[in-house]
Design an enzyme around this catalytic site. Sequence first.
Site, PDB file in Angstrom:
ATOM      1  N   ASP A 180       0.849  -1.198   0.000  1.00  0.00           N
ATOM      2  CA  ASP A 180       0.000   0.000   0.000  1.00  0.00           C
ATOM      3  C   ASP A 180       0.884   1.247   0.000  1.00  0.00           C
ATOM      4  OD1 ASP A 180      -2.385   1.791   0.905  1.00  0.00           O
ATOM      5  OD2 ASP A 180      -3.234  -0.222   0.796  1.00  0.00           O
ATOM      6  N   HIS A 211      -3.935   6.120   2.976  1.00  0.00           N
ATOM      7  CA  HIS A 211      -4.555   4.844   2.620  1.00  0.00           C
ATOM      8  C   HIS A 211      -3.918   3.685   3.377  1.00  0.00           C
ATOM      9  CE1 HIS A 211      -5.960   1.570  -0.081  1.00  0.00           C
ATOM     10  NE2 HIS A 211      -6.941   2.393  -0.392  1.00  0.00           N
ATOM     11  N   SER A 359     -11.162  -1.383  -1.351  1.00  0.00           N
ATOM     12  CA  SER A 359      -9.900  -1.482  -0.613  1.00  0.00           C
ATOM     13  C   SER A 359     -10.144  -1.896   0.831  1.00  0.00           C
ATOM     14  CB  SER A 359      -9.186  -0.132  -0.600  1.00  0.00           C
ATOM     15  OG  SER A 359      -8.372   0.066  -1.714  1.00  0.00           O
TER      16      SER A 359
END
Length: 418
Positions: A180, A211, A359
């Site tokens: 990520d 994120h 996600s």
Amino acid sequence: MFAGQALAQVTPTPRPDPNSSASAPAGPVVLPAILVDLFDPAAAPPSPNPPPVAPLANRPLLLVAPQAVSGAFVPDEVLVSINGDPQAAATVAAALGLEVRSMRQSALLGVTVARFGIPDGRPVGVVLAQLAGDARILSRAPNHIYSLQQAATIGSYAFGRIEIAAAEARGTGVRIAVIDTAADETHPALAGVIAGTFDAMEETPVADRGHGTSITGILAGIGVSPGIAPGAVIFHARAFEGGRSTMSVILSALDWAAEQDVRLINMSFVGPANDLMARAVGAARERGILLVAAAGNNGPQAPYGYPAAYPEVIAVTATDDEDGLMEQANRGPYVYVAAPGVQLVAPVPGGTDLVTGTSFAAAVVSGAIANLLSAAPDHSADWVEHALASTAHDLGPAGRDTDFGFGLINTKAAAAAR
């Protein structure tokens, strides 16, 4: 399969063939065949400083069709795996007027992977076709671009929807890799959670930790933002900046993850089908590593999202607090299961926020799997996949469908599966 246990047989919907032109709603435009001298870089537009190439007598002109390339990719690079040492890669590059921009041994693929630059403006498809004429090339692919799957806008409701009590949730001892953005390791929710880090983009300064912080927090966060699997051992690979990455960077992160002896890899990103990606996830699955990926946030008419659409990967779509499908979610027969992913409370740098996207649904599934493996470490990857599918709460049309897959995961039922 775990000794002494059997599961009801699950017959999955056939997965799409990544090599089939029918695997996505729309295909690329195929360029006409052109005459290319596979041994002479002068057949392509001249390079300002072409490398020296030894003259070859009677070099044949071959009719070669440029390879059609779909999906976003780096416009002046290709990736190749080489049957030989670095000198062989340098020789191949020189013969075609290419630059060797990086080269390394892939732990998952077991071969040398080189990133060739195209200095003279030739289309990627043309260079891929030219490379097809060299027996030393084992595989060739565009350097595809992948993007994190966060929608424009874990939380408390996620626990209830997947049938796991927050007070009893445990991922103790389960080694999980997250590929990520960088994560904010100073965030209270991540204190002591990350056991190891790897930067696959060392030359790019870190600007984005949002994120990656949310994904790791949903997985194994502690304190006021508890994750689905607290106690899991997280190995965090930074492979994204500004929401984007490339195949070469992701392969480096996958190699590192495999070397950490993880049981599971969370991949909350989406991009085009890529030969090296397909081979890497296949090699990881052969090692018994579970692979969980976001199905994609590009809408019901979008092409299939990879790596989720590869058969070795558990593709996760997102649902809301009433088990409705997230409107932006990709659809397709590759979708395996659903999990909460709409308006989840998750840690972000500086605090918490609501996040939405496949996600985050993927992270919920990874956390649920960690609970299963923590309780029964001997469960195999096959057992886990079938347990999730056979016990999922069916949503939408009866049976597996292109919206919800087998349905909403049920952690409690999966743990009791025999």
